[in-house]
Motif scaffolding. Structure first.
Motif, PDB file in Angstrom:
ATOM      1  N   GLU A   6       7.731 -13.676  51.109  1.00 19.60           N
ATOM      2  CA  GLU A   6       6.502 -14.366  50.690  1.00 19.60           C
ATOM      3  C   GLU A   6       6.588 -14.753  49.203  1.00 19.60           C
ATOM      4  O   GLU A   6       6.174 -15.843  48.814  1.00 19.60           O
ATOM      5  N   LEU A   7       7.130 -13.874  48.399  1.00 21.32           N
ATOM      6  CA  LEU A   7       7.354 -14.150  46.980  1.00 21.32           C
ATOM      7  C   LEU A   7       8.297 -15.343  46.825  1.00 21.32           C
ATOM      8  O   LEU A   7       8.034 -16.263  46.055  1.00 21.32           O
ATOM      9  N   ASP A  10       6.466 -18.550  47.670  1.00 17.82           N
ATOM     10  CA  ASP A  10       5.555 -18.985  46.604  1.00 17.82           C
ATOM     11  C   ASP A  10       6.315 -19.690  45.480  1.00 17.82           C
ATOM     12  O   ASP A  10       5.874 -20.723  44.971  1.00 17.82           O
ATOM     13  N   ILE A  11       7.452 -19.147  45.092  1.00 22.94           N
ATOM     14  CA  ILE A  11       8.257 -19.756  44.036  1.00 22.94           C
ATOM     15  C   ILE A  11       8.820 -21.096  44.514  1.00 22.94           C
ATOM     16  O   ILE A  11       8.808 -22.090  43.775  1.00 22.94           O
ATOM     17  N   ASP A  12       9.270 -21.143  45.759  1.00 26.06           N
ATOM     18  CA  ASP A  12       9.788 -22.377  46.334  1.00 26.06           C
ATOM     19  C   ASP A  12       8.715 -23.465  46.329  1.00 26.06           C
ATOM     20  O   ASP A  12       8.954 -24.596  45.902  1.00 26.06           O
ATOM     21  N   HIS A  13       7.516 -23.104  46.757  1.00 24.23           N
ATOM     22  CA  HIS A  13       6.407 -24.062  46.802  1.00 24.23           C
ATOM     23  C   HIS A  13       6.100 -24.588  45.392  1.00 24.23           C
ATOM     24  O   HIS A  13       5.895 -25.788  45.197  1.00 24.23           O
ATOM     25  N   ILE A  48      14.704  -9.102  41.366  1.00 25.21           N
ATOM     26  CA  ILE A  48      13.518  -8.305  41.688  1.00 25.21           C
ATOM     27  C   ILE A  48      13.935  -6.844  41.613  1.00 25.21           C
ATOM     28  O   ILE A  48      14.806  -6.406  42.357  1.00 25.21           O
ATOM     29  N   ARG A  49      13.330  -6.095  40.681  1.00 23.58           N
ATOM     30  CA  ARG A  49      13.695  -4.688  40.507  1.00 23.58           C
ATOM     31  C   ARG A  49      12.462  -3.808  40.584  1.00 23.58           C
ATOM     32  O   ARG A  49      11.518  -3.981  39.828  1.00 23.58           O
ATOM     33  N   LYS A  50      12.493  -2.867  41.495  1.00 27.10           N
ATOM     34  CA  LYS A  50      11.410  -1.893  41.617  1.00 27.10           C
ATOM     35  C   LYS A  50      11.772  -0.565  40.954  1.00 27.10           C
ATOM     36  O   LYS A  50      10.913   0.247  40.696  1.00 27.10           O
ATOM     37  N   VAL A  51      13.072  -0.348  40.711  1.00 22.79           N
ATOM     38  CA  VAL A  51      13.509   0.908  40.094  1.00 22.79           C
ATOM     39  C   VAL A  51      13.940   0.654  38.654  1.00 22.79           C
ATOM     40  O   VAL A  51      14.314  -0.455  38.281  1.00 22.79           O
ATOM     41  N   LEU A  87       1.326 -10.557  39.029  1.00 17.13           N
ATOM     42  CA  LEU A  87       0.041  -9.896  39.303  1.00 17.13           C
ATOM     43  C   LEU A  87      -0.226  -9.825  40.803  1.00 17.13           C
ATOM     44  O   LEU A  87      -0.649  -8.793  41.314  1.00 17.13           O
ATOM     45  N   LYS A  88       0.031 -10.914  41.498  1.00 16.20           N
ATOM     46  CA  LYS A  88      -0.215 -10.981  42.951  1.00 16.20           C
ATOM     47  C   LYS A  88       0.614  -9.948  43.716  1.00 16.20           C
ATOM     48  O   LYS A  88       0.132  -9.336  44.664  1.00 16.20           O
ATOM     49  N   TYR A  89       1.865  -9.745  43.306  1.00 14.78           N
ATOM     50  CA  TYR A  89       2.772  -8.863  44.043  1.00 14.78           C
ATOM     51  C   TYR A  89       2.962  -7.490  43.405  1.00 14.78           C
ATOM     52  O   TYR A  89       3.820  -6.713  43.826  1.00 14.78           O
ATOM     53  N   GLY A  90       2.186  -7.172  42.392  1.00  9.60           N
ATOM     54  CA  GLY A  90       2.196  -5.819  41.837  1.00  9.60           C
ATOM     55  C   GLY A  90       3.320  -5.493  40.876  1.00  9.60           C
ATOM     56  O   GLY A  90       3.654  -4.313  40.684  1.00  9.60           O
ATOM     57  N   PHE A  91       3.905  -6.499  40.251  1.00  7.51           N
ATOM     58  CA  PHE A  91       4.927  -6.243  39.234  1.00  7.51           C
ATOM     59  C   PHE A  91       4.235  -6.043  37.899  1.00  7.51           C
ATOM     60  O   PHE A  91       3.325  -6.775  37.550  1.00  7.51           O
TER      61      PHE A  91
END
Length: 134
Positions: A6-7, A10-13, A48-51, A87-91
């Motif tokens: 989904e992310l 959104d960037i593609d769009h 994309i890094r969560k850790v 903000l939308k995806y919690g980063f």
């Protein structure tokens, strides 16, 4: 990988609308990198890094961002868009990896903090405040 589809969309769009592309331009790799296919107007490589790594956890890291036409606002416009996406995806952070002189100056102008001499990071809420003050 599916959690970031989904992310990616959104960037593609955003890029399709901003640069008037008719076909999809962005794809997601198996190691959570969003990148653009070869084209003449935009070059993007976003990790994309969560850790935690060199960058803090929950960070969108711009490893490469380039536009065929420079100094006309594409970078600032993309960072404003990316702030909303974060903000939308919690980063909580946005980083710039291996900045050259131009991108380092750009990062400093927007309020990014230097991690070392070539990597920068900012708290998304600080970037949101910057853009709301413009």
């Amino acid at each position: 990988m599916i959690e970031y589809e989904e992310l990616r969309a959104d960037i593609d769009h955003y890029l399709m609308e901003r640069f008037k592309y008719r076909k999809s331009l962005v794809y997601l790799t198996i190691d959570n990198v969003i990148t653009t296919r070869r084209n003449s107007r935009v070059d993007l490589y976003l990790r994309i890094r969560k850790v935690e790594s060199l960058f803090p956890p929950d960070c969108l890291i711009i490893a490469r961002l380039g536009f065929s036409k420079e100094r006309i606002g594409h970078g600032t416009h993309f960072l404003r868009f990316l702030t909303g996406i974060a903000l939308k995806y919690g980063f909580r952070y946005i980083g710039i990896e291996c900045a050259n002189m131009k991108s380092g100056a750009f990062a400093k102008k927007l309020g990014f903090n230097s991690i070392d001499s070539e990597n920068y990071v900012i708290i998304v809420d600080n970037l949101k405040s910057y853009f709301s003050m413009e």
